[in-house]
Write a protein that holds these residues in place. Structure first.
Motif, PDB file in Angstrom:
ATOM      1  N   ILE A  34      -2.062  10.778  -3.988  1.00  0.00           N
ATOM      2  CA  ILE A  34      -1.355  12.296  -4.061  1.00  0.00           C
ATOM      3  C   ILE A  34      -0.855  12.406  -2.420  1.00  0.00           C
ATOM      4  O   ILE A  34       0.323  12.813  -2.284  1.00  0.00           O
ATOM      5  CB  ILE A  34      -2.288  13.267  -4.285  1.00  0.00           C
ATOM      6  N   GLU A  35      -1.314  11.883  -1.404  1.00  0.00           N
ATOM      7  CA  GLU A  35      -1.029  11.921  -0.143  1.00  0.00           C
ATOM      8  C   GLU A  35      -0.366  10.896   0.476  1.00  0.00           C
ATOM      9  O   GLU A  35       0.518  11.246   1.697  1.00  0.00           O
ATOM     10  CB  GLU A  35      -2.116  12.218   0.848  1.00  0.00           C
ATOM     11  N   SER A  36      -0.423   9.758   0.137  1.00  0.00           N
ATOM     12  CA  SER A  36       0.385   8.607   0.748  1.00  0.00           C
ATOM     13  C   SER A  36       0.678   7.619  -0.343  1.00  0.00           C
ATOM     14  O   SER A  36       0.171   7.350  -1.430  1.00  0.00           O
ATOM     15  CB  SER A  36      -0.444   7.911   1.721  1.00  0.00           C
ATOM     16  N   PHE A  37       1.572   6.537   0.321  1.00  0.00           N
ATOM     17  CA  PHE A  37       1.956   5.346  -0.875  1.00  0.00           C
ATOM     18  C   PHE A  37       1.941   4.195   0.398  1.00  0.00           C
ATOM     19  O   PHE A  37       2.463   4.250   1.443  1.00  0.00           O
ATOM     20  CB  PHE A  37       3.387   5.419  -1.298  1.00  0.00           C
ATOM     21  N   LYS A  38       1.211   3.197  -0.224  1.00  0.00           N
ATOM     22  CA  LYS A  38       1.302   2.001   0.740  1.00  0.00           C
ATOM     23  C   LYS A  38       1.687   0.718  -0.057  1.00  0.00           C
ATOM     24  O   LYS A  38       1.342   0.663  -1.122  1.00  0.00           O
ATOM     25  CB  LYS A  38      -0.333   1.754   1.318  1.00  0.00           C
ATOM     26  N   ALA A  39       2.348  -0.108   0.617  1.00  0.00           N
ATOM     27  CA  ALA A  39       2.970  -1.497   0.162  1.00  0.00           C
ATOM     28  C   ALA A  39       2.784  -2.659   1.185  1.00  0.00           C
ATOM     29  O   ALA A  39       3.130  -1.988   2.497  1.00  0.00           O
ATOM     30  CB  ALA A  39       4.150  -1.235  -0.603  1.00  0.00           C
ATOM     31  N   ASP A  75       9.103  13.281   3.587  1.00  0.00           N
ATOM     32  CA  ASP A  75       8.032  12.355   3.657  1.00  0.00           C
ATOM     33  C   ASP A  75       8.192  11.523   4.983  1.00  0.00           C
ATOM     34  O   ASP A  75       9.330  11.248   5.371  1.00  0.00           O
ATOM     35  CB  ASP A  75       8.163  11.309   2.432  1.00  0.00           C
ATOM     36  N   SER A  76       7.295  11.050   5.530  1.00  0.00           N
ATOM     37  CA  SER A  76       7.496  10.132   6.868  1.00  0.00           C
ATOM     38  C   SER A  76       7.118   8.624   6.491  1.00  0.00           C
ATOM     39  O   SER A  76       6.115   8.026   5.624  1.00  0.00           O
ATOM     40  CB  SER A  76       6.070  10.528   7.729  1.00  0.00           C
ATOM     41  N   VAL A  77       7.921   7.948   6.962  1.00  0.00           N
ATOM     42  CA  VAL A  77       7.998   6.274   6.587  1.00  0.00           C
ATOM     43  C   VAL A  77       7.693   5.696   7.707  1.00  0.00           C
ATOM     44  O   VAL A  77       8.270   5.976   8.917  1.00  0.00           O
ATOM     45  CB  VAL A  77       9.561   5.989   6.203  1.00  0.00           C
ATOM     46  N   ILE A  78       6.641   4.714   7.610  1.00  0.00           N
ATOM     47  CA  ILE A  78       6.224   3.857   8.802  1.00  0.00           C
ATOM     48  C   ILE A  78       6.459   2.378   8.262  1.00  0.00           C
ATOM     49  O   ILE A  78       5.915   1.987   7.294  1.00  0.00           O
ATOM     50  CB  ILE A  78       4.720   4.267   9.289  1.00  0.00           C
ATOM     51  N   LEU A  79       7.027   1.763   9.056  1.00  0.00           N
ATOM     52  CA  LEU A  79       6.917   0.221   8.971  1.00  0.00           C
ATOM     53  C   LEU A  79       6.017  -0.613   9.815  1.00  0.00           C
ATOM     54  O   LEU A  79       6.048  -0.478  11.241  1.00  0.00           O
ATOM     55  CB  LEU A  79       8.351  -0.372   8.930  1.00  0.00           C
ATOM     56  N   ASN A 105       3.733   8.448   4.410  1.00  0.00           N
ATOM     57  CA  ASN A 105       2.862   9.965   4.294  1.00  0.00           C
ATOM     58  C   ASN A 105       3.659  10.950   3.652  1.00  0.00           C
ATOM     59  O   ASN A 105       4.690  11.297   4.105  1.00  0.00           O
ATOM     60  CB  ASN A 105       2.435  10.297   5.673  1.00  0.00           C
ATOM     61  N   LYS A 106       3.281  11.334   2.462  1.00  0.00           N
ATOM     62  CA  LYS A 106       3.729  12.299   1.719  1.00  0.00           C
ATOM     63  C   LYS A 106       3.511  13.823   2.155  1.00  0.00           C
ATOM     64  O   LYS A 106       2.277  14.098   2.386  1.00  0.00           O
ATOM     65  CB  LYS A 106       3.337  12.332   0.172  1.00  0.00           C
ATOM     66  N   ASN A 107       4.620  14.556   2.276  1.00  0.00           N
ATOM     67  CA  ASN A 107       4.567  16.112   2.527  1.00  0.00           C
ATOM     68  C   ASN A 107       5.138  16.855   1.538  1.00  0.00           C
ATOM     69  O   ASN A 107       5.909  16.446   0.852  1.00  0.00           O
ATOM     70  CB  ASN A 107       5.070  16.230   4.056  1.00  0.00           C
ATOM     71  N   CYS A 108       4.260  18.056   1.251  1.00  0.00           N
ATOM     72  CA  CYS A 108       5.023  18.747   0.261  1.00  0.00           C
ATOM     73  C   CYS A 108       5.808  19.763   0.712  1.00  0.00           C
ATOM     74  O   CYS A 108       5.496  20.521   1.867  1.00  0.00           O
ATOM     75  CB  CYS A 108       3.231  19.665  -0.241  1.00  0.00           C
ATOM     76  N   MET A 109       6.883  19.803   0.148  1.00  0.00           N
ATOM     77  CA  MET A 109       8.120  20.688   0.660  1.00  0.00           C
ATOM     78  C   MET A 109       8.656  21.444  -0.462  1.00  0.00           C
ATOM     79  O   MET A 109       9.115  20.515  -1.486  1.00  0.00           O
ATOM     80  CB  MET A 109       9.077  19.915   1.510  1.00  0.00           C
ATOM     81  N   TYR A 121       6.134   7.269  -5.580  1.00  0.00           N
ATOM     82  CA  TYR A 121       6.893   6.088  -5.817  1.00  0.00           C
ATOM     83  C   TYR A 121       6.557   4.934  -6.863  1.00  0.00           C
ATOM     84  O   TYR A 121       7.550   4.212  -6.889  1.00  0.00           O
ATOM     85  CB  TYR A 121       6.775   5.746  -4.028  1.00  0.00           C
ATOM     86  N   CYS A 122       5.427   5.031  -7.070  1.00  0.00           N
ATOM     87  CA  CYS A 122       5.001   3.911  -8.082  1.00  0.00           C
ATOM     88  C   CYS A 122       4.405   4.670  -9.117  1.00  0.00           C
ATOM     89  O   CYS A 122       2.869   4.882  -8.997  1.00  0.00           O
ATOM     90  CB  CYS A 122       4.222   2.764  -7.688  1.00  0.00           C
TER      91      CYS A 122
END
Length: 490
Positions: A24-29, A55-59, A104-108, A115-116
């Motif tokens: 619920i809080e994040s997606f990782k790939a 959402d916050s996107v980190i590479l 990192n997902k944020n509720c807005m 995402y998947c």
């Protein structure tokens, strides 16, 4: 997944595979390859703009065991590219590049990204009962309702409860039904049931009852099972969640039923029936009466065989039939009570008329006294020598004054007695109202014991009393003056 795949293709071209996980809080790939290329800045920016702004996107890009290079959405791209280029320059034939994506997902606005869907479903199915309830509780207790929006144009999916909607953006958003008064439902539950974990979970059956079922039977069954458990917590006498997956409950009805469910193992059937029973109990009417009748019927229709818990389809119908009989008996008692009260109120109105009649009778008696006395004087004198001359002698005058004084005292006593009866009249009314205070509800008491009617009766008595008192007093004064004049001027 198209958005995710597009991002990885920018760096790897035809990628072998992407490892992914989601909660619920994040997606990782992540994915690895021997070669990596740097897309143009415009390509990367365009791809990143496809991610929701909430959402916050980190590479992260690393080479073998080196410290990874990290890029945050909206960060300076050139610095990131320079460090990745250094990796490209120092790589050898055995080097492996790894690209890791963390979102990192944020509720807005009550919206959370998905995402998947397959990864999220895998995560949900892997949770224990405690873990799943904890996760959902964290979502709905803060927002009351939540949209889980699938970020994949190629996916068409929709599932909804009254507080949780899982849907693809393409499909649009199912409109939620009227808002739930969560606090009231939980407060009512605490007044009639003992759910040991009430302080841990701010959940209600509506959070899990599917008003729109999905095409995924596994997801449907999971929500049905949780709906059964939470509905039971709102209906059973005692219930508790303990360990990771155990749910215990007890019904005290015509029979006593105790059961313990293993969330991961047991099959729970007819959650819809149980939810409808919950809805009926907590909707309107007397909560205590409904819960007592429901527990009685559930203990007759509840069956447990091995790892399967069943509730018969006709359980709610049996409850409703029983409630109709119960209401019919109560209606007959209610009508009988109302008839008795009506008789009492009619008697009260009749008493008001009797009080006025008593005052009238007093005046009649007073007039009869006057008439008898003065006629006897006239008759006595008419038979004497002087006939009508000097009727009011000194003795008769004093006797007349005495009779007028007695009449005045009688008037005062009549007024006092009437006032006492009015107060007693009021006391009887409110005493009777108090007697039925535990039987009838407040609105019924107001509608049946209408104080306006009481006040109108009292005003009627007081008005008539004043009129007759004035007439009586006028009569006394008039006779007094007549006696005085006739005694002074024979």
């Amino acid at each position: 997944m198209q958005l995710i795949t597009s991002l990885f293709k920018l760096f790897f071209g035809n990628i072998p595979s992407i490892n992914k996980s989601e909660d619920i809080e994040s997606f990782k790939a992540s994915s690895s390859a021997a070669l990596i290329k740097l897309p143009s800045k415009e390509q990367l920016i365009t791809c990143l703009e496809g991610f929701p702004i909430r959402d916050s996107v980190i590479l992260d890009i690393d080479l073998d065991e080196n410290e990874p290079v990290t890029f945050y959405k909206n960060q300076d791209i050139q610095s990131f590219y320079d460090q990745v280029q250094t990796f490209i320059d120092i790589k050898d034939d055995n080097s492996i590049f790894t690209l890791k994506l963390t979102i990192n997902k944020n509720c807005m606005n009550n919206k959370i990204s998905v995402y998947c869907l397959e990864s999220l479903k895998e995560y949900i199915h892997g949770l224990s009962l405690h873990g799943l309830l904890y996760t959902v509780n964290k979502l709905v207790s803060k927002n009351n309702y939540i949209y889980l929006l699938i970020q994949d144009n190629g996916t068409s999916f929709e599932m909804a409860t009254q507080s949780i909607i899982l849907t693809s953006e393409e499909a649009g958003h199912t409109q939620l039904t009227e808002s739930i008064n969560r606090e009231k439902l939980i407060s009512n539950r605490n007044s009639i049931s003992n759910f040991i974990n009430s302080s841990e979970y701010n959940l209600i059956p509506n959070d899990f009852y599917l008003i729109k079922r999905s095409a995924d039977q596994d997801i449907n069954e999971l929500f049905d099972k949780i709906c059964f458990i939470i509905s039971t917590a709102f209906i059973a006498d005692i219930s508790k969640i303990h360990g990771d997956n155990q749910f215990y409950y007890r019904y005290n009805g015509y029979k006593t039923i105790e059961n313990e469910i293993d969330y991961k193992v047991d099959t729970l059937n007819n959650s819809v029936v149980l939810f409808n029973i919950f809805s009926w109990i907590y909707n309107e009417g007397n909560l205590s009466d409904k819960i007592g009748l429901s527990r009685n019927m559930i203990t007759l229709h509840h069956k447990v065989n091995d790892n399967e818990t069943n509730l018969k389809d006709n359980t709610l119908n049996s409850i409703l039939s029983g409630y109709e009989i119960y209401l019919k008996e109560n209606v007959e008692q209610y009508i009988d009570i109302k008839n008795k009260i009506s008789e009492f109120l009619i008697d009260m109105s009749q008493k008001s008329s009797e009080l006025v009649r008593a005052m009238t009778d007093s005046i009649k008696n007073n007039n009869l006294l006057f008439l008898s006395f003065f006629l006897s004087i006239v008759v006595f004198n008419s038979l004497s020598e002087n006939k009508f001359k000097d009727i009011f002698t000194k003795d008769i005058t004093y006797i007349s004054y005495g009779i007028l004084f007695i009449s005045m005292i009688y008037l005062i006593i009549s007024i006092v007695i009437t006032n006492i009866e009015i107060k007693r009249f009021q006391q009887q009314f409110f005493q009777m109202k108090e007697l039925y205070n535990d039987i009838l509800d407040e609105e019924d008491l107001k509608n049946i014991f209408k104080e306006d009617i009481l006040n109108n009766d009292i005003k009627y008595i007081e008005r008539k009393t004043v009129w007759w008192s004035i007439f009586w007093l006028f009569e006394i004064v008039l006779i007094f003056l007549t006696v005085v004049i006739l005694s002074k001027f024979p």
